[in-house]
Motif scaffolding. Structure first.
Motif, PDB file in Angstrom:
ATOM      1  N   GLY A   1       0.790  -1.225   0.000  1.00 49.20           N
ATOM      2  CA  GLY A   1       0.000   0.000   0.000  1.00 49.20           C
ATOM      3  C   GLY A   1       0.821   1.273   0.000  1.00 49.20           C
ATOM      4  N   ILE A   2       2.106   1.173  -0.312  1.00 46.92           N
ATOM      5  CA  ILE A   2       2.939   2.381  -0.368  1.00 46.92           C
ATOM      6  C   ILE A   2       3.001   2.880  -1.813  1.00 46.92           C
ATOM      7  CG2 ILE A   2       4.318   1.658   1.610  1.00 46.92           C
ATOM      8  CD1 ILE A   2       6.583   0.962  -0.363  1.00 46.92           C
ATOM      9  N   SER A   3       3.429   4.124  -1.965  1.00 47.75           N
ATOM     10  CA  SER A   3       3.502   4.719  -3.297  1.00 47.75           C
ATOM     11  C   SER A   3       4.907   4.595  -3.872  1.00 47.75           C
ATOM     12  CB  SER A   3       3.116   6.193  -3.232  1.00 47.75           C
ATOM     13  OG  SER A   3       4.103   6.933  -2.522  1.00 47.75           O
ATOM     14  N   TYR A   4       5.004   4.821  -5.168  1.00 49.83           N
ATOM     15  CA  TYR A   4       6.304   4.854  -5.863  1.00 49.83           C
ATOM     16  C   TYR A   4       7.199   5.909  -5.209  1.00 49.83           C
ATOM     17  CZ  TYR A   4       9.596   5.531  -9.764  1.00 49.83           C
ATOM     18  OH  TYR A   4      10.722   5.653 -10.538  1.00 49.83           O
TER      19      TYR A   4
ATOM     20  N   GLU B   1       9.513  -7.244   5.174  1.00 51.06           N
ATOM     21  CA  GLU B   1       9.766  -6.987   6.595  1.00 51.06           C
ATOM     22  C   GLU B   1      10.241  -5.561   6.803  1.00 51.06           C
ATOM     23  OE1 GLU B   1      12.451  -8.578  10.380  1.00 51.06           O
ATOM     24  OE2 GLU B   1      12.815  -9.365   8.374  1.00 51.06           O
ATOM     25  N   ARG B   2      11.150  -5.087   5.944  1.00 52.76           N
ATOM     26  CA  ARG B   2      11.670  -3.720   6.101  1.00 52.76           C
ATOM     27  C   ARG B   2      10.575  -2.678   5.885  1.00 52.76           C
ATOM     28  NH1 ARG B   2      16.747  -1.414   5.880  1.00 52.76           N
ATOM     29  NH2 ARG B   2      17.217  -3.262   7.131  1.00 52.76           N
ATOM     30  N   VAL B   3       9.747  -2.840   4.871  1.00 53.82           N
ATOM     31  CA  VAL B   3       8.680  -1.874   4.615  1.00 53.82           C
ATOM     32  C   VAL B   3       7.701  -1.830   5.783  1.00 53.82           C
ATOM     33  CG1 VAL B   3       6.674  -1.370   3.166  1.00 53.82           C
ATOM     34  CG2 VAL B   3       8.861  -1.948   2.103  1.00 53.82           C
ATOM     35  N   GLU B   4       7.339  -2.988   6.326  1.00 59.06           N
ATOM     36  CA  GLU B   4       6.412  -3.013   7.457  1.00 59.06           C
ATOM     37  C   GLU B   4       7.017  -2.335   8.683  1.00 59.06           C
ATOM     38  OE1 GLU B   4       3.225  -3.728   7.431  1.00 59.06           O
ATOM     39  OE2 GLU B   4       3.478  -4.082   5.292  1.00 59.06           O
ATOM     40  N   ARG B   5       8.316  -2.514   8.892  1.00 59.62           N
ATOM     41  CA  ARG B   5       8.963  -1.852  10.025  1.00 59.62           C
ATOM     42  C   ARG B   5       8.962  -0.338   9.846  1.00 59.62           C
ATOM     43  NH1 ARG B   5      14.645  -4.166  11.672  1.00 59.62           N
ATOM     44  NH2 ARG B   5      14.240  -2.810  13.452  1.00 59.62           N
ATOM     45  N   ILE B   6       9.241   0.131   8.626  1.00 59.19           N
ATOM     46  CA  ILE B   6       9.232   1.571   8.371  1.00 59.19           C
ATOM     47  C   ILE B   6       7.833   2.130   8.591  1.00 59.19           C
ATOM     48  CG2 ILE B   6       9.528   3.344   6.596  1.00 59.19           C
ATOM     49  CD1 ILE B   6      11.683   1.518   5.332  1.00 59.19           C
ATOM     50  N   LYS B   7       6.821   1.443   8.084  1.00 60.88           N
ATOM     51  CA  LYS B   7       5.444   1.905   8.243  1.00 60.88           C
ATOM     52  C   LYS B   7       5.036   1.961   9.706  1.00 60.88           C
ATOM     53  CE  LYS B   7       2.305   0.104   5.541  1.00 60.88           C
ATOM     54  NZ  LYS B   7       1.563  -0.948   4.796  1.00 60.88           N
ATOM     55  N   SER B   8       5.475   0.977  10.492  1.00 57.93           N
ATOM     56  CA  SER B   8       5.089   0.934  11.905  1.00 57.93           C
ATOM     57  C   SER B   8       5.781   2.023  12.717  1.00 57.93           C
ATOM     58  CB  SER B   8       5.410  -0.436  12.503  1.00 57.93           C
ATOM     59  OG  SER B   8       6.795  -0.615  12.684  1.00 57.93           O
TER      60      SER B   8
ATOM     61  N   PRO C   1       3.957  -7.126  12.814  1.00 61.82           N
ATOM     62  CA  PRO C   1       2.889  -6.244  12.331  1.00 61.82           C
ATOM     63  C   PRO C   1       1.636  -6.407  13.172  1.00 61.82           C
ATOM     64  CG  PRO C   1       3.033  -8.186  10.974  1.00 61.82           C
ATOM     65  CD  PRO C   1       4.157  -8.296  11.960  1.00 61.82           C
ATOM     66  N   GLY C   2       1.014  -5.303  13.506  1.00 60.97           N
ATOM     67  CA  GLY C   2      -0.191  -5.372  14.318  1.00 60.97           C
ATOM     68  C   GLY C   2      -0.548  -4.017  14.874  1.00 60.97           C
ATOM     69  N   ASP C   3      -1.823  -3.743  14.981  1.00 63.62           N
ATOM     70  CA  ASP C   3      -2.326  -2.499  15.544  1.00 63.62           C
ATOM     71  C   ASP C   3      -3.115  -2.822  16.797  1.00 63.62           C
ATOM     72  OD1 ASP C   3      -1.376  -0.809  13.447  1.00 63.62           O
ATOM     73  OD2 ASP C   3      -3.019  -1.541  12.188  1.00 63.62           O
TER      74      ASP C   3
ATOM     75  N   VAL D   1      11.408  -6.520  21.266  1.00 60.89           N
ATOM     76  CA  VAL D   1      11.042  -5.262  20.624  1.00 60.89           C
ATOM     77  C   VAL D   1      12.266  -4.500  20.160  1.00 60.89           C
ATOM     78  CG1 VAL D   1       8.850  -5.045  21.817  1.00 60.89           C
ATOM     79  CG2 VAL D   1      10.865  -4.020  22.829  1.00 60.89           C
ATOM     80  N   HIS D   2      13.428  -4.710  20.794  1.00 60.05           N
ATOM     81  CA  HIS D   2      14.650  -4.072  20.321  1.00 60.05           C
ATOM     82  C   HIS D   2      14.979  -4.573  18.915  1.00 60.05           C
ATOM     83  CE1 HIS D   2      18.993  -2.670  21.461  1.00 60.05           C
ATOM     84  NE2 HIS D   2      18.603  -2.213  20.291  1.00 60.05           N
ATOM     85  N   GLN D   3      14.766  -5.841  18.664  1.00 64.98           N
ATOM     86  CA  GLN D   3      15.095  -6.428  17.367  1.00 64.98           C
ATOM     87  C   GLN D   3      14.001  -6.192  16.334  1.00 64.98           C
ATOM     88  OE1 GLN D   3      15.621 -10.466  18.595  1.00 64.98           O
ATOM     89  NE2 GLN D   3      17.744 -10.180  19.206  1.00 64.98           N
ATOM     90  N   LYS D   4      12.755  -6.219  16.748  1.00 65.02           N
ATOM     91  CA  LYS D   4      11.641  -6.178  15.805  1.00 65.02           C
ATOM     92  C   LYS D   4      10.801  -4.905  15.895  1.00 65.02           C
ATOM     93  CE  LYS D   4      12.034 -10.425  14.146  1.00 65.02           C
ATOM     94  NZ  LYS D   4      12.242 -10.718  12.716  1.00 65.02           N
ATOM     95  N   ASP D   5      11.128  -4.024  16.810  1.00 64.33           N
ATOM     96  CA  ASP D   5      10.335  -2.839  17.119  1.00 64.33           C
ATOM     97  C   ASP D   5       9.085  -3.274  17.864  1.00 64.33           C
ATOM     98  OD1 ASP D   5       9.730  -0.194  17.357  1.00 64.33           O
ATOM     99  OD2 ASP D   5       8.902   0.042  15.385  1.00 64.33           O
ATOM    100  N   GLY D   6       8.337  -2.321  18.307  1.00 64.59           N
ATOM    101  CA  GLY D   6       7.133  -2.586  19.066  1.00 64.59           C
ATOM    102  C   GLY D   6       6.622  -1.275  19.629  1.00 64.59           C
ATOM    103  N   VAL D   7       5.421  -1.314  20.157  1.00 65.06           N
ATOM    104  CA  VAL D   7       4.814  -0.107  20.719  1.00 65.06           C
ATOM    105  C   VAL D   7       4.314  -0.413  22.123  1.00 65.06           C
ATOM    106  CG1 VAL D   7       3.023   1.651  20.461  1.00 65.06           C
ATOM    107  CG2 VAL D   7       4.129   0.701  18.432  1.00 65.06           C
ATOM    108  N   PHE D   8       4.612   0.493  23.045  1.00 63.37           N
ATOM    109  CA  PHE D   8       4.173   0.395  24.437  1.00 63.37           C
ATOM    110  C   PHE D   8       2.965   1.304  24.620  1.00 63.37           C
ATOM    111  CE2 PHE D   8       4.279   3.136  28.194  1.00 63.37           C
ATOM    112  CZ  PHE D   8       4.072   2.215  29.205  1.00 63.37           C
ATOM    113  N   TYR D   9       1.948   0.799  25.278  1.00 65.45           N
ATOM    114  CA  TYR D   9       0.775   1.603  25.630  1.00 65.45           C
ATOM    115  C   TYR D   9       0.558   1.537  27.134  1.00 65.45           C
ATOM    116  CZ  TYR D   9      -0.804   1.592  20.710  1.00 65.45           C
ATOM    117  OH  TYR D   9      -0.912   1.746  19.353  1.00 65.45           O
ATOM    118  N   PHE D  10       0.268   2.688  27.724  1.00 62.34           N
ATOM    119  CA  PHE D  10      -0.194   2.722  29.113  1.00 62.34           C
ATOM    120  C   PHE D  10      -1.572   3.360  29.076  1.00 62.34           C
ATOM    121  CE2 PHE D  10      -0.807   4.740  33.257  1.00 62.34           C
ATOM    122  CZ  PHE D  10      -0.599   3.646  34.089  1.00 62.34           C
TER     123      PHE D  10
END
Length: 215
Positions: free
Chosen positions: A16-19, A56-63, A180-182, A156-165
């Motif tokens: 879903g990314i553009s050129y 994998e790289r594109v998903e990491r950039i998007k996240s 990948p996940g929301d 999360v250091h290797q794959k990224d991740g998001v913390f929520y409180f």
């Protein structure tokens, strides 16, 4: 076994990314130039990528892109061993004002001044300290954050991740989402803090190397 390829056209459709985005990320070196593979096809020359690697790289950039600048992402994707310090001593943490002595004494009692503390743990101490200073949590809630997040730090250091409180009706909840996940919350849940772990690592790295900490 030969790795599966994906064409540039199919990559854009699938992610879903553009050129324009793709080539901006290339200019920023977030997607290395050598990943763009030119091959002859019956329609002429086309660009392909190693499928698993580029997806994998594109998903990491998007996240990460909503929380981390493209320039800072270059540091995240840098594979050199010194991209992040492996350890800091308790003495270093206090001297450089990365984390307050109150938080260090609460969460790092077992360490002496000379003991090496993993950089991942330092980042977690920093996050708890930051939220305490901003009045977002209590010290007992800091304990909840520590107990919940600590087991996932390496991942999360290797794959990224998001913390929520979050809080609902005064009850605190800590959540870690690995891509990948929301995360989708009940509308009555109040999101008190959201933090990309790569953004967290970058902030602490800059402070540990002499940058200024927000007061």
């Amino acid at each position: 076994m030969e790795q599966e390829l994906i064409s540039k056209k199919d990559l854009l459709i699938k992610t879903g990314i553009s050129y324009g985005q793709l080539y901006r990320w290339k200019r920023k070196k977030l997607i290395p130039e050598e990943w763009f593979i030119r091959k002859s096809t019956f329609t002429g020359q086309e660009t392909f990528f190693l499928k698993e690697e580029v997806l994998e790289r594109v998903e990491r950039i998007k996240s990460m892109k909503d929380d981390v600048s493209l320039d800072d992402m270059v540091t995240v994707f840098d594979k050199k061993p010194d991209s992040f310090p492996a350890y800091l001593t308790k003495e270093d943490i206090l001297k450089r004002n990365i984390v307050s002595s109150v938080v260090i004494e609460q969460f790092a009692k077992k360490f002496t001044l000379e003991d090496r503390i993993s950089f991942d743990l330092v980042c977690l101490y920093y996050l708890i300290d930051k939220m305490l200073r901003e009045g977002k949590i209590s010290r007992s809630e800091g304990e909840l954050i520590y107990q919940t997040v600590e087991p996932y730090l390496q991942h999360v250091h290797q794959k990224d991740g998001v913390f929520y409180f979050t809080r609902k009706m005064g009850v605190p909840v800590v959540t870690v989402v690995s891509p990948p996940g929301d995360a989708h919350f009940d509308p009555e849940v109040g999101i008190i803090e959201k933090y990309s772990f790569h953004k967290l690592f970058i902030e602490v790295k800059e402070i540990s190397q002499g940058g200024k900490k927000d007061e």
